[in-house]
Write a protein that holds these residues in place. Structure first.
Motif, PDB file in Angstrom:
ATOM      1  N   UNK A  11      49.332  26.150  44.199  1.00  0.00           N
ATOM      2  CA  UNK A  11      48.348  25.783  43.249  1.00  0.00           C
ATOM      3  C   UNK A  11      47.709  26.757  42.410  1.00  0.00           C
ATOM      4  N   UNK A  12      47.536  27.795  43.197  1.00  0.00           N
ATOM      5  CA  UNK A  12      47.002  28.910  42.425  1.00  0.00           C
ATOM      6  C   UNK A  12      48.057  30.031  41.632  1.00  0.00           C
ATOM      7  N   UNK A  13      49.144  29.653  42.029  1.00  0.00           N
ATOM      8  CA  UNK A  13      50.122  30.460  41.216  1.00  0.00           C
ATOM      9  C   UNK A  13      50.891  31.383  41.946  1.00  0.00           C
ATOM     10  N   UNK A  14      50.610  31.285  43.353  1.00  0.00           N
ATOM     11  CA  UNK A  14      51.657  32.466  43.985  1.00  0.00           C
ATOM     12  C   UNK A  14      52.915  32.021  44.253  1.00  0.00           C
ATOM     13  N   UNK A  15      53.864  33.158  44.431  1.00  0.00           N
ATOM     14  CA  UNK A  15      55.235  32.948  44.517  1.00  0.00           C
ATOM     15  C   UNK A  15      55.534  32.880  46.229  1.00  0.00           C
ATOM     16  N   UNK A  16      55.992  31.840  46.656  1.00  0.00           N
ATOM     17  CA  UNK A  16      56.466  31.922  48.198  1.00  0.00           C
ATOM     18  C   UNK A  16      57.709  32.991  48.236  1.00  0.00           C
ATOM     19  N   UNK A  17      57.279  34.010  49.231  1.00  0.00           N
ATOM     20  CA  UNK A  17      58.431  35.009  49.519  1.00  0.00           C
ATOM     21  C   UNK A  17      59.169  34.706  51.002  1.00  0.00           C
ATOM     22  N   UNK A  18      58.770  33.751  51.712  1.00  0.00           N
ATOM     23  CA  UNK A  18      59.615  33.634  52.987  1.00  0.00           C
ATOM     24  C   UNK A  18      58.434  33.596  54.053  1.00  0.00           C
ATOM     25  N   UNK A  72      53.082  41.509  36.578  1.00  0.00           N
ATOM     26  CA  UNK A  72      53.913  40.734  35.740  1.00  0.00           C
ATOM     27  C   UNK A  72      53.280  39.161  35.386  1.00  0.00           C
ATOM     28  N   UNK A  73      52.984  38.688  36.540  1.00  0.00           N
ATOM     29  CA  UNK A  73      52.507  37.304  36.567  1.00  0.00           C
ATOM     30  C   UNK A  73      51.051  37.097  35.962  1.00  0.00           C
ATOM     31  N   UNK A  74      50.336  38.131  36.183  1.00  0.00           N
ATOM     32  CA  UNK A  74      48.900  37.752  35.892  1.00  0.00           C
ATOM     33  C   UNK A  74      48.522  37.369  34.515  1.00  0.00           C
ATOM     34  N   UNK A  75      49.048  37.778  33.338  1.00  0.00           N
ATOM     35  CA  UNK A  75      48.712  37.434  32.132  1.00  0.00           C
ATOM     36  C   UNK A  75      48.801  36.089  31.870  1.00  0.00           C
ATOM     37  N   UNK A  76      49.656  35.362  32.148  1.00  0.00           N
ATOM     38  CA  UNK A  76      50.014  33.880  32.104  1.00  0.00           C
ATOM     39  C   UNK A  76      49.174  33.026  32.868  1.00  0.00           C
ATOM     40  N   UNK A  77      48.933  33.664  34.289  1.00  0.00           N
ATOM     41  CA  UNK A  77      48.154  33.059  35.295  1.00  0.00           C
ATOM     42  C   UNK A  77      46.675  32.998  34.639  1.00  0.00           C
ATOM     43  N   UNK A  78      46.242  34.088  34.381  1.00  0.00           N
ATOM     44  CA  UNK A  78      44.837  34.538  33.718  1.00  0.00           C
ATOM     45  C   UNK A  78      44.503  33.432  32.806  1.00  0.00           C
ATOM     46  N   UNK A  79      45.329  33.348  31.793  1.00  0.00           N
ATOM     47  CA  UNK A  79      45.201  32.419  30.620  1.00  0.00           C
ATOM     48  C   UNK A  79      45.172  30.937  31.147  1.00  0.00           C
ATOM     49  N   UNK A  80      45.848  30.646  32.006  1.00  0.00           N
ATOM     50  CA  UNK A  80      45.685  29.438  32.779  1.00  0.00           C
ATOM     51  C   UNK A  80      44.488  29.010  33.444  1.00  0.00           C
ATOM     52  N   UNK A  81      44.146  29.850  34.254  1.00  0.00           N
ATOM     53  CA  UNK A  81      42.692  29.873  34.872  1.00  0.00           C
ATOM     54  C   UNK A  81      41.516  29.782  33.857  1.00  0.00           C
ATOM     55  N   UNK A  82      41.620  30.533  32.965  1.00  0.00           N
ATOM     56  CA  UNK A  82      40.602  30.636  31.995  1.00  0.00           C
ATOM     57  C   UNK A  82      40.581  29.172  31.261  1.00  0.00           C
ATOM     58  N   UNK A  83      41.819  28.497  30.835  1.00  0.00           N
ATOM     59  CA  UNK A  83      41.614  27.102  30.215  1.00  0.00           C
ATOM     60  C   UNK A  83      41.256  26.285  31.084  1.00  0.00           C
ATOM     61  N   UNK A  84      41.679  26.289  32.537  1.00  0.00           N
ATOM     62  CA  UNK A  84      41.085  25.257  33.413  1.00  0.00           C
ATOM     63  C   UNK A  84      39.573  25.382  33.579  1.00  0.00           C
ATOM     64  N   UNK A  85      39.190  26.479  33.871  1.00  0.00           N
ATOM     65  CA  UNK A  85      37.732  26.687  34.161  1.00  0.00           C
ATOM     66  C   UNK A  85      36.791  26.443  32.813  1.00  0.00           C
ATOM     67  N   UNK A  86      37.207  26.315  31.774  1.00  0.00           N
ATOM     68  CA  UNK A  86      36.427  26.191  30.409  1.00  0.00           C
ATOM     69  C   UNK A  86      35.573  25.015  30.693  1.00  0.00           C
ATOM     70  N   UNK A  87      34.531  24.708  30.470  1.00  0.00           N
ATOM     71  CA  UNK A  87      33.437  23.796  30.482  1.00  0.00           C
ATOM     72  C   UNK A  87      34.174  22.575  29.782  1.00  0.00           C
ATOM     73  N   UNK A  88      34.845  22.650  28.569  1.00  0.00           N
ATOM     74  CA  UNK A  88      35.446  21.912  27.677  1.00  0.00           C
ATOM     75  C   UNK A  88      36.533  21.172  28.559  1.00  0.00           C
ATOM     76  N   UNK A 148      45.108  22.409  36.814  1.00  0.00           N
ATOM     77  CA  UNK A 148      45.650  23.768  36.657  1.00  0.00           C
ATOM     78  C   UNK A 148      47.240  23.764  36.628  1.00  0.00           C
ATOM     79  N   UNK A 149      47.724  23.036  37.120  1.00  0.00           N
ATOM     80  CA  UNK A 149      49.428  23.112  37.113  1.00  0.00           C
ATOM     81  C   UNK A 149      49.724  23.216  35.732  1.00  0.00           C
ATOM     82  N   UNK A 150      49.139  22.247  34.732  1.00  0.00           N
ATOM     83  CA  UNK A 150      49.690  22.195  33.448  1.00  0.00           C
ATOM     84  C   UNK A 150      49.825  23.545  32.785  1.00  0.00           C
ATOM     85  N   UNK A 151      49.141  24.546  33.080  1.00  0.00           N
ATOM     86  CA  UNK A 151      49.069  25.848  32.425  1.00  0.00           C
ATOM     87  C   UNK A 151      49.893  26.973  33.348  1.00  0.00           C
ATOM     88  N   UNK A 152      50.282  26.528  34.414  1.00  0.00           N
ATOM     89  CA  UNK A 152      50.869  27.460  35.251  1.00  0.00           C
ATOM     90  C   UNK A 152      52.594  27.398  35.427  1.00  0.00           C
TER      91      UNK A 152
END
Length: 239
Positions: A172-179, A202-218, A230-234
């Motif tokens: 859910x938090x956007x981590x990639x499974x490695x094994x 390299x993953x972080x900019x997209x994940x950061x934007x998604x977290x900030x969208x999800x956490x916004x009070x709106x 949170x999935x919708x933006x990740x």
């Protein structure tokens, strides 16, 4: 494939020509909208954390943790005091701003400044914190501090391969499974196969934007229910 090769025509990793070791996280608070991460302190945090943990009447939250459970407050306080002074990890108390007190803990560990790699672990959310905005924001704040402030390249999440809630949280938090690493740990008198997950810079900019969208009070209605997940933006990775 990396697309890079040496003079012998052998494939090699991409260059990191100006890399410098990262700083280690310091014992300083990290502020958010819904929570504040405070370096764990026995005087301030031990008693309310112990009370919050005891709201879990089944004790199921302790099953996959390497520490606990604690039947006596004295034992829990002694554990907090030990975590205050250890050099191997940095524990934070997660203070829920709405409730005004600490309701969970999480830590940085396996800190490798030379390679720019760090792990989040030891996470224990009491029933007061689980499935709240503060719970998600705490993970976002720890990621943001690592990537934005300290310049790390890699952020790790590891868990018992049988710990389905932890595996689901990592995805859910956007981590990639490695094994899976088999028979890598023994704890509480039993074997542990460990599942590895990561986020890289390299993953972080997209994940950061998604977290900030999800956490916004709106993103929440009058009852505090999310309007979009949170999935919708990740870019959620397949296991």
């Amino acid at each position: 494939m990396s697309g890079h090769s040496n003079d012998l025509g052998q494939p090699i990793g991409f260059p990191v020509p100006e890399w410098e070791p990262c700083l280690s996280p310091s014992r300083e608070a990290i502020d958010g909208r819904y929570c504040r991460l405070e370096p764990i302190d026995a005087e301030q945090h031990a008693e309310p954390l112990f009370a919050a943990d005891n709201l879990d009447e089944t004790g199921s939250r302790w099953t996959y943790l390497p520490y606990g459970p604690f039947d006596r407050f004295e034992d829990y306080r002694a554990w907090v005091e030990a975590m205050m002074t250890t050099d191997s990890r940095l524990f934070f108390a997660i203070v829920d701003r709405e409730r005004g007190g600490p309701t969970g803990v999480a830590s940085y560990l396996r800190i490798d400044e030379q390679m720019g790699s760090i792990e989040v672990g030891g996470i224990n959310y009491s029933p007061l914190l689980a499935q709240t905005r503060a719970a998600t924001e705490a993970m976002y704040l720890m990621m943001a501090h690592v990537f934005d402030d300290l310049g790390y390249r890699r952020y790790e999440w590891k868990c018992d391969s049988l710990n389905a809630p932890s595996r689901a949280a990592a995805k859910r938090l956007g981590f990639t499974y490695e094994g899976q690493f088999r028979q890598v740990v023994m704890y509480k008198g039993r074997n542990r196969d460990t599942d590895w997950f990561s986020i890289i810079d390299a993953d972080w900019p997209v994940l950061k934007a998604s977290f900030e969208r999800w956490l916004d009070p709106s993103n929440f209605d009058g009852d505090g229910q999310q309007l979009s997940s949170l999935h919708e933006g990740l870019a959620v990775r397949a296991s």
